[in-house]
Scaffold this active site. Sequence first.
Site, PDB file in Angstrom:
ATOM      1  CB  THR A  46      64.725  56.981 172.845  1.00  0.00           C
ATOM      2  OG1 THR A  46      64.383  56.782 171.479  1.00  0.00           O
ATOM      3  CG2 THR A  46      63.848  58.090 173.427  1.00  0.00           C
ATOM      4  CE  LYS A  50      68.449  55.460 170.363  1.00  0.00           C
ATOM      5  NZ  LYS A  50      68.166  54.402 169.393  1.00  0.00           N
ATOM      6  N   GLY A 113      72.170  58.549 157.452  1.00  0.00           N
ATOM      7  CA  GLY A 113      72.727  59.672 158.201  1.00  0.00           C
ATOM      8  C   GLY A 113      72.108  59.889 159.566  1.00  0.00           C
TER       9      GLY A 113
HETATM   10  P1  ATR Z   1      67.765  60.851 163.883  1.00  0.00           P
HETATM   11  O1  ATR Z   1      67.594  59.367 163.696  1.00  0.00           O
HETATM   12  O2  ATR Z   1      69.185  61.214 164.143  1.00  0.00           O
HETATM   13  O3  ATR Z   1      66.787  61.469 164.827  1.00  0.00           O
HETATM   14  P2  ATR Z   1      66.136  61.859 161.709  1.00  0.00           P
HETATM   15  O4  ATR Z   1      66.068  63.340 161.606  1.00  0.00           O
HETATM   16  O5  ATR Z   1      64.973  61.118 162.242  1.00  0.00           O
HETATM   17  O6  ATR Z   1      67.490  61.507 162.460  1.00  0.00           O
HETATM   18  O7  ATR Z   1      66.466  61.310 160.263  1.00  0.00           O
HETATM   19  C1  ATR Z   1      66.773  59.976 160.071  1.00  0.00           C
HETATM   20  C2  ATR Z   1      67.138  59.792 158.627  1.00  0.00           C
HETATM   21  O8  ATR Z   1      65.976  60.019 157.834  1.00  0.00           O
HETATM   22  C3  ATR Z   1      68.213  60.739 158.092  1.00  0.00           C
HETATM   23  O9  ATR Z   1      69.078  59.983 157.297  1.00  0.00           O
HETATM   24  C4  ATR Z   1      67.423  61.733 157.254  1.00  0.00           C
HETATM   25  O10 ATR Z   1      68.133  62.284 156.159  1.00  0.00           O
HETATM   26  P3  ATR Z   1      69.022  63.610 156.329  1.00  0.00           P
HETATM   27  O11 ATR Z   1      70.307  63.167 156.945  1.00  0.00           O
HETATM   28  O12 ATR Z   1      69.172  64.117 154.954  1.00  0.00           O
HETATM   29  O13 ATR Z   1      68.223  64.524 157.217  1.00  0.00           O
HETATM   30  C5  ATR Z   1      66.350  60.829 156.711  1.00  0.00           C
HETATM   31  N1  ATR Z   1      65.213  61.566 156.198  1.00  0.00           N
HETATM   32  C6  ATR Z   1      64.288  62.232 156.918  1.00  0.00           C
HETATM   33  N2  ATR Z   1      63.357  62.780 156.078  1.00  0.00           N
HETATM   34  C7  ATR Z   1      63.726  62.443 154.817  1.00  0.00           C
HETATM   35  C8  ATR Z   1      63.188  62.692 153.513  1.00  0.00           C
HETATM   36  N3  ATR Z   1      62.052  63.385 153.348  1.00  0.00           N
HETATM   37  N4  ATR Z   1      63.830  62.180 152.447  1.00  0.00           N
HETATM   38  C9  ATR Z   1      64.958  61.453 152.595  1.00  0.00           C
HETATM   39  N5  ATR Z   1      65.519  61.182 153.795  1.00  0.00           N
HETATM   40  C10 ATR Z   1      64.926  61.680 154.888  1.00  0.00           C
END
Ligand code: ATR
Length: 264
Positions: A46, A50, A113
């Site tokens: 997880t 990943k 993203g």
């Molecule tokens: P991962 O899945 O790789 O662990 P994450 O940090 O949990 O990533 O974030 C998942 C998604 O939530 C990302 O697209 C993130 O946007 P950014 O690429 O700009 O970081 C999005 N995300 C997290 N907090 C956010 C917020 N407050 N507003 C908008 N998007 C947010």
Amino acid sequence: SPRLQQPAVDAAGIDAGYIRVEVEPGQLRETFDRMRALGFIGCNVTVPHKFEALEACSDVHPEARSLGAVNTVRFDSDHTRGFNTDGPGFVRAVDDEFGQPLSTLKVMIVGAGGGAGQAIAAQCALQAIEKLVVVNRTVDKLDPLVNRLRALGPTTDITALSFDDPRLIEECHACDLIVNTSSVGLKAGDPCILPAGCLKSGHLVYDTIYQPPVTPLLAAANELHCRTRNGLSLLIHQGVLAFQHWFPQTDPLAVMRQAMAPVS
Ligand code: ATR
């Protein structure tokens, strides 16, 4: 995952345990070697591992390579094999929940993203859907993502937007299915990830978050009488597909659904 995998192992009469193992970033290859030596059949991987898992496997399924991440590993005698069941699990979840194949839908992915968002966006491109819109707060992530998506789905019309792009509402209205793959909605007090005016009745709205079961996005969509579903079905379907990589010819769907029923 232990909550849905262990009942499936038990119901199949397999003498095995599904346990959690905490691993530091950068230690995945070594961990896989140790798990293999200890006789593990396989594992799930997880966040945040990943992407590293893809590098740490000796054989990666082409679909997992396309999706850019590995969430399921099987220790065969000759190889450490990596698979991705998040993308295919999402296909099944959408079909199951909305009764419409993902391939027939125009899709917007919000928070594209992150790890989950990239895998789901890539799966949409692989399904050759007609229209895919990816939205992300950090715009720097969008260009590389879109380049990868265009290679996977050359016939898909792909648009990338920031949250303050003036086309956001119009692009949202042009889609059938809106998917939140961001972490916004997980915490109490989080806002609705989409600005007012984006959702319309008739939208299908899927939030990959399942706890809380109704996020602010789903609550806003419910107000408009959209069909809404949370991420429980994705959790279950990715789990079923992982289980079947370890134990072919099994069908743990009913047991896993039952195990997770109190959550829904
Ligand atoms: P991962 O899945 O790789 O662990 P994450 O940090 O949990 O990533 O974030 C998942 C998604 O939530 C990302 O697209 C993130 O946007 P950014 O690429 O700009 O970081 C999005 N995300 C997290 N907090 C956010 C917020 N407050 N507003 C908008 N998007 C947010």
